[in-house]
Design a protein around this motif. Structure first.
Motif, PDB file in Angstrom:
ATOM      1  N   PRO A  12       0.686  -1.607   0.012  1.00  0.00           N
ATOM      2  CA  PRO A  12       0.024  -0.499   0.157  1.00  0.00           C
ATOM      3  C   PRO A  12       0.786   0.847   0.042  1.00  0.00           C
ATOM      4  O   PRO A  12       2.027   1.279  -0.029  1.00  0.00           O
ATOM      5  N   TYR A  50      -4.888   6.497   6.796  1.00  0.00           N
ATOM      6  CA  TYR A  50      -4.347   5.009   6.033  1.00  0.00           C
ATOM      7  C   TYR A  50      -3.174   4.580   6.983  1.00  0.00           C
ATOM      8  O   TYR A  50      -2.987   3.241   6.845  1.00  0.00           O
ATOM      9  N   TYR A  54      -2.853   0.337   7.370  1.00  0.00           N
ATOM     10  CA  TYR A  54      -2.411  -0.408   7.050  1.00  0.00           C
ATOM     11  C   TYR A  54      -1.531  -1.208   8.463  1.00  0.00           C
ATOM     12  O   TYR A  54      -1.139  -2.160   8.422  1.00  0.00           O
ATOM     13  N   LEU A 241      -8.124   2.258  -6.151  1.00  0.00           N
ATOM     14  CA  LEU A 241      -8.482   0.843  -4.954  1.00  0.00           C
ATOM     15  C   LEU A 241      -9.499   1.802  -3.788  1.00  0.00           C
ATOM     16  O   LEU A 241      -9.586   3.060  -4.072  1.00  0.00           O
ATOM     17  N   ILE A 243     -10.046   2.378  -1.087  1.00  0.00           N
ATOM     18  CA  ILE A 243      -9.796   3.815   0.634  1.00  0.00           C
ATOM     19  C   ILE A 243      -9.890   4.337  -0.312  1.00  0.00           C
ATOM     20  O   ILE A 243      -9.655   5.750   0.457  1.00  0.00           O
ATOM     21  N   LYS A 250     -11.081  -3.603  -4.187  1.00  0.00           N
ATOM     22  CA  LYS A 250     -10.986  -3.778  -2.919  1.00  0.00           C
ATOM     23  C   LYS A 250     -10.149  -3.827  -1.777  1.00  0.00           C
ATOM     24  O   LYS A 250      -9.204  -4.791  -2.004  1.00  0.00           O
ATOM     25  N   PHE A 251     -10.317  -2.592  -1.277  1.00  0.00           N
ATOM     26  CA  PHE A 251      -9.024  -2.844   0.160  1.00  0.00           C
ATOM     27  C   PHE A 251      -8.478  -4.357   0.645  1.00  0.00           C
ATOM     28  O   PHE A 251      -7.596  -4.795   0.639  1.00  0.00           O
ATOM     29  N   GLU A 252     -10.020  -5.465   0.786  1.00  0.00           N
ATOM     30  CA  GLU A 252     -10.225  -6.057   1.886  1.00  0.00           C
ATOM     31  C   GLU A 252      -9.806  -7.263   0.538  1.00  0.00           C
ATOM     32  O   GLU A 252      -9.419  -8.723   1.886  1.00  0.00           O
ATOM     33  N   CYS A 254      -7.585  -7.208  -1.877  1.00  0.00           N
ATOM     34  CA  CYS A 254      -5.872  -7.051  -1.653  1.00  0.00           C
ATOM     35  C   CYS A 254      -5.178  -7.886  -0.351  1.00  0.00           C
ATOM     36  O   CYS A 254      -4.164  -8.356  -0.799  1.00  0.00           O
TER      37      CYS A 254
END
Length: 265
Positions: A12, A50, A54, A241, A243, A250-252, A254
């Protein structure tokens, strides 16, 4: 020499511009004319949001890039949220590198300092590496395509240097740093697909961990980069992305990709 993960991972980022988290079309950054700036996303959330996201998902090694002035406090906010979990780039020099590490950066990322007058200085690279240690240094070899080659670009990708991305150049750098970060500036922020040829040659040329950023627009790009680079290059998603306001990654998902492959080294 650092070992290279044998399967591509999601890495990220936090891009900071004027103290805010933004996603910017890379080629539009221009100090001389701010009206040329094209922004895909400006976050209403603080940078620490953020960094915490992370941290909570164990995504170590995220790169925080300061795009121009007015970003130091925002960067420090990220580091306070996750000490020794993030990498900091943007305006890094021999004089301030240790200060950022002392502030909590796991590693510092350098480009422009290594190219005084747009010419590569091995002496500067050696001095910086000796000062903070190989393990603490990431070299950003972000580049722009010129014909069939890629030329390293500095000053927020505005200035072309005298150095082409090649196996020989990467081999020189690899003796003094622990990672490479490669922004493909021509496709950065466009969400129109990665530079597949650049990813392929990075997989052939690099012998230390390398992260590619630029153009990713689908979760399937993780598998594509994995195949093209034989698992030697990691991938950053930005504007695509969710977010960062994106609609296609989708972040989830990844995070799930990383967790699924966490035991593959």
């Amino acid at each position: 020499m650092s070992s290279i993960r044998q399967r591509t991972a999601f890495r990220p980022c936090i891009d900071l511009h004027s103290g805010q988290v933004k996603q910017i079309v890379g080629g539009s950054l221009n100090d001389k004319d701010e009206s040329l700036l094209k922004t895909n996303f400006v976050s209403s959330k603080p940078p620490s949001y953020y960094a915490k996201l992370y941290r909570d998902n164990c995504l170590a090694g995220a790169h925080v890039i300061k795009l121009g002035p007015g970003n130091d406090e925002a960067a420090k906010e990220c580091l306070r949220t996750w000490p020794d979990g993030l990498q900091i780039g943007g305006g890094i020099t021999l004089e301030n590198a240790q200060t950022w590490i002392d502030a909590g950066a796991a590693k510092v990322i350098v480009t422009s300092y290594l190219f005084p007058d747009a010419k590569f200085s091995l002496e500067r690279l050696k001095a910086l590496s000796n000062a903070i240690g190989v393990k603490r240094l990431v070299v950003d070899v972000s580049c722009r395509k010129r014909g069939s080659e890629w030329v390293v670009a500095m000053d927020k990708w505005q200035t072309m240097t005298d150095m082409k991305v090649s196996k020989e150049f990467l081999d020189i750098l690899a003796d003094y740093c622990s990672e490479f970060l490669v922004h493909a500036a021509d496709v950065e922020g466009l969400c129109k697909g990665i530079d597949e040829e650049l990813v392929r040659v990075l997989g052939e040329w690099t012998r230390i961990p390398t992260t590619y950023a630029g153009g990713g627009n689908s979760l399937s790009d993780l598998e594509l980069v994995n195949q093209l680079s034989h698992g030697k290059v990691d991938l950053t998603f930005g504007s695509a992305l969710d977010i960062f306001g994106g609609k296609t990654v989708k972040f989830e998902e990844c995070v799930a990709w990383n967790n699924q492959n966490a035991n593959i080294l």
